[in-house]
Structure formats: C-alpha cells, structure tokens
Design an enzyme around this catalytic site. Structure first.
Site, PDB file in Angstrom:
ATOM      1  N   PRO A  83       0.830  -1.207   0.000  1.00 27.79           N
ATOM      2  CA  PRO A  83       0.000   0.000   0.000  1.00 27.79           C
ATOM      3  C   PRO A  83       0.867   1.262   0.000  1.00 27.79           C
ATOM      4  O   PRO A  83       1.919   1.291   0.636  1.00 27.79           O
ATOM      5  CB  PRO A  83      -0.802  -0.110   1.300  1.00 27.79           C
ATOM      6  CG  PRO A  83      -0.694  -1.524   1.731  1.00 27.79           C
ATOM      7  CD  PRO A  83       0.567  -2.081   1.146  1.00 27.79           C
TER       8      PRO A  83
ATOM      9  N   GLY B 291       2.170   5.126   0.542  1.00 32.06           N
ATOM     10  CA  GLY B 291       2.115   6.306   1.404  1.00 32.06           C
ATOM     11  C   GLY B 291       1.580   6.058   2.806  1.00 32.06           C
ATOM     12  O   GLY B 291       1.005   6.950   3.407  1.00 32.06           O
TER      13      GLY B 291
ATOM     14  N   LEU C 188       4.867   1.904   4.900  1.00 34.67           N
ATOM     15  CA  LEU C 188       5.339   0.533   4.694  1.00 34.67           C
ATOM     16  C   LEU C 188       6.474   0.451   3.666  1.00 34.67           C
ATOM     17  O   LEU C 188       6.784  -0.610   3.144  1.00 34.67           O
ATOM     18  CB  LEU C 188       4.181  -0.375   4.267  1.00 34.67           C
ATOM     19  CG  LEU C 188       3.044  -0.499   5.289  1.00 34.67           C
ATOM     20  CD1 LEU C 188       1.947  -1.409   4.761  1.00 34.67           C
ATOM     21  CD2 LEU C 188       3.558  -1.040   6.634  1.00 34.67           C
TER      22      LEU C 188
ATOM     23  N   SER D  42       7.825   3.759  -1.158  1.00 34.64           N
ATOM     24  CA  SER D  42       8.675   4.665  -1.907  1.00 34.64           C
ATOM     25  C   SER D  42      10.143   4.178  -1.898  1.00 34.64           C
ATOM     26  O   SER D  42      10.814   4.165  -2.941  1.00 34.64           O
ATOM     27  CB  SER D  42       8.481   6.056  -1.297  1.00 34.64           C
ATOM     28  OG  SER D  42       9.566   6.834  -1.495  1.00 34.64           O
TER      29      SER D  42
ATOM     30  N   ALA E 110      11.143   1.060  -1.412  1.00 39.05           N
ATOM     31  CA  ALA E 110      11.207  -0.190  -2.186  1.00 39.05           C
ATOM     32  C   ALA E 110      11.230   0.125  -3.677  1.00 39.05           C
ATOM     33  O   ALA E 110      11.924  -0.530  -4.460  1.00 39.05           O
ATOM     34  CB  ALA E 110      10.014  -1.079  -1.844  1.00 39.05           C
TER      35      ALA E 110
ATOM     36  N   ASP F  95      15.297   2.896   5.537  1.00 44.25           N
ATOM     37  CA  ASP F  95      14.271   2.176   4.771  1.00 44.25           C
ATOM     38  C   ASP F  95      14.866   1.511   3.526  1.00 44.25           C
ATOM     39  O   ASP F  95      14.621   0.331   3.272  1.00 44.25           O
ATOM     40  CB  ASP F  95      13.132   3.138   4.366  1.00 44.25           C
ATOM     41  CG  ASP F  95      12.345   3.644   5.578  1.00 44.25           C
ATOM     42  OD1 ASP F  95      12.733   3.319   6.714  1.00 44.25           O
ATOM     43  OD2 ASP F  95      11.345   4.360   5.373  1.00 44.25           O
TER      44      ASP F  95
HETATM   45  C1  MEV Z   1      10.258   6.665   7.756  1.00 42.29           C
HETATM   46  O1  MEV Z   1       9.871   5.364   7.348  1.00 42.29           O
HETATM   47  C2  MEV Z   1      11.227   6.575   8.899  1.00 42.29           C
HETATM   48  C3  MEV Z   1      11.715   7.904   9.477  1.00 42.29           C
HETATM   49  O2  MEV Z   1      12.529   7.560  10.612  1.00 42.29           O
HETATM   50  C4  MEV Z   1      12.536   8.700   8.487  1.00 42.29           C
HETATM   51  C5  MEV Z   1      13.867   8.055   8.126  1.00 42.29           C
HETATM   52  O3  MEV Z   1      14.388   7.228   8.861  1.00 42.29           O
HETATM   53  O4  MEV Z   1      14.415   8.428   7.062  1.00 42.29           O
HETATM   54  C6  MEV Z   1      10.556   8.742   9.978  1.00 42.29           C
END
Ligand code: MEV
Length: 314
Positions: free
Chosen positions: A98, A100, A103, A106, A108, A148
């Site tokens: 899903p 935004g 999860l 972006s 991935a 991420d």
């Molecule tokens: C976003 O999935 C995770 C945050 O910690 C930002 C980041 O680590 O780049 C909010």
C-alpha cells in the site's frame, strides 16, 4: 533488453524519527513487494508508468519534474548520462505494498528501480544499488536516514544507525505483524520536518527521549534474542509513548493503539506517523483475534511476516 527487479516493503519495529538523529532503529522487510521492469528504447524519452501516474519526458529536458515518480526519473537520467546512451528508457512499476502509509513503498520503489534501471547498463553490487537508491530517495525526501532503503535492499531483521550502517539480527522471531491502516495519508518529508521543529523548540526533552529510545533498543535486542513476544509488545507500547511525545500521533492512531492492546502483545505507529499504519505484534495464538478486533471497528488490516530475501531478480 528488459531488466526486472523486485524489492520488499518494510516496517520499522523500533526507533523511527530518532534514527534520523543517530539513534539505532530496528526494522524488518515484509512479505509484500514492488516490481519494476525497465527497458531500453530507441526514442529519446523516459517513460514511467505506475498505479500513481504516468509520465513521458524527453531525455534532454532539464526541467525539474514535480512528481512522486521523480526518483525513477532521476535514476534513468543518471544512467543515460553516465553511460552516454543515446536512446531512452521505459519503466513500469507494479506494487502490492500500500502506498504512502509507512510501509516503505517509496524506498522499495527506489531500490527495485535502481536495480532494474542500472542493470540495463551493467551488473552492480547490492551496495552500489543501495547508494543509487538512497540518492534517488533524496530527490523527494532530502533528510532520509537511509534506514528504509537499506532494509528493502538486504531484507531480514536488522539494526541500523546512520553512522554505522546496518547489521543483521540473527534471531528468527516467530511473529506475525498485523498492519492496520488509518487511511490518513502522510508525507514523510513534512512529518520529519515537524519533528525537527519539535527538537529545535524542546532540545532537552528531545535529548532525554533519545536516551530513553536508545536504552529501549538495548532491551529490545535482548528480547529478540529470547524470542520473548510479550516483552517486545510491552516495549512497542513504550516506544509509542515517545512517538506521541514528539507529536507524530493523533487521536485516530491512539484509538487504534487501544484496539491493538486488547488482543495483541502490543502495538505502535510504524514509519513517519501522522497517519499511515499501526503495527500489532502477534503470534499464531492471537493474530486472528487481533485482525477481527480491527475489522469489527471498521479498519482495513492484513498480517505480514519477515521477508528474508530483500532485493531480488537482478
Ligand atoms: C520513515 O519510514 C522513517 C523515518 O525515521 C525517516 C527516516 O528514517 O528516514 C521517519
């Protein structure tokens, strides 16, 4: 010639936001993927097609594009310039992550996109792909910690910090995560900027929270080693409190945490917050009960397990 790659989405189990300021986070890849296919073409355009839109831009057009597809455009342009290629590239994206909602759709997309596009020109290592993916992600989210993209590239369960990079956590915890969607969409970039403002206005409080998060992560690593899910659930609720304190939660997310607490071992926001998803820690004994509790209250939810593959098919 066509080149294909896929990458898993992710959840942050502990440490989102604090990881931007150098604290370790714990995260895992999940068994939902994004698939990117790239092809060299003879015309001089970069064409990108995905569920969120479609663009076609001349390779010589230097105008900055404003589109969520910008990272893929960046990657295609970079490879065309680096290899002095005189044709174009066609890219298509399909996803079962899903979009935004925290999860990693972006990240991935950046990882699978970097692999599919770069491999049209020559084989690259996972480390090279990760570097490209993070640069691409920075076109829409300048201050990314890189966490991420790292977990989307290497898969599994890992600890990550900005300076030291990642190390895999070699336990195989037997949990299911129930992911419930608040249906409030968020912009990671904006929420991370809001946290920065919170930090600037509340230096001491933020520093104190960073210390608490750091010692919580130490305890979490111990619990992961013992595969102690009730303890991990309790730590998730503790981490949720810190996230509430820095202002990334709201009433709807808190209501969802209350639902989570009834059946699961514990739950928290995952990713940027402000909306997005709540994760609840469960095993075979309470995964269905937790899903039912969310569904009864009108929330869309699904369960995920850890993906140990990471970037695939390249
Ligand atoms: C976003 O999935 C995770 C945050 O910690 C930002 C980041 O680590 O780049 C909010």
């Amino acid at each position: 010639m066509t080149s294909k790659a896929s990458s898993p989405g992710k959840v942050i189990l502990f440490g989102e936001h604090f990881v931007v300021y150098g604290i370790r986070a714990i995260l895992c890849a999940i068994d939902k993927r994004i698939f990117v296919e790239a092809e060299k073409t003879n015309d001089s355009s970069i064409k990108i097609k995905s569920e969120i839109g479609e663009i076609s831009i001349d390779v010589n057009d230097e105008k900055l594009i404003e589109s969520p597809l910008k990272p893929l455009h960046y990657l295609a342009t970079k490879m065309i310039q680096e290899y002095d290629y005189d044709g174009g590239i066609k890219i298509s994206v399909k996803s079962d992550i899903p979009i935004g909602v925290g999860l990693g759709s972006s990240s991935a997309c950046c990882v699978a996109g970097a692999a599919a596009i770069a491999n049209l020109f020559g084989k690259k290592s996972r480390d090279d792909i990760l570097r490209l993916a993070i640069d691409a992600e920075k076109t829409i989210f300048q201050n990314t910690s890189g966490a991420d993209c790292t977990v989307c590239t290497f898969g599994g369960l890992m600890q990550y910090d900005r300076r030291g990079g990642f190390s895999k956590i070699n336990s195989s915890p037997n949990f299911h995560l129930v992911v419930a969607n608040s249906k409030i969409s968020h912009s990671t970039d904006i929420i991370v900027s809001n946290v920065k403002k919170f930090k600037e206005n509340n230096e001491n409080e933020f520093l104190e929270l960073c210390k608490k998060e750091s010692s919580l992560i130490d305890k979490v690593l111990g619990s992961l080693n013992k595969n102690n899910l009730p303890e991990l659930g309790k730590y998730m609720l503790e981490n949720q409190k810190y996230l509430e304190q820095i202002g990334v939660s709201n009433q709807k997310l808190q209501d969802m945490i209350d639902i989570s607490k009834k059946e699961s071992f514990g739950g928290k926001i995952t990713g940027a917050g402000g909306g997005g998803c709540i994760i609840s820690l469960t095993d075979d004994t309470n995964v269905s009960k937790t899903m039912n509790a969310f569904q009864k209250n009108g929330y869309e939810c699904f369960s995920v397990k850890i993906d140990f593959v990471g970037l695939d098919n390249f």
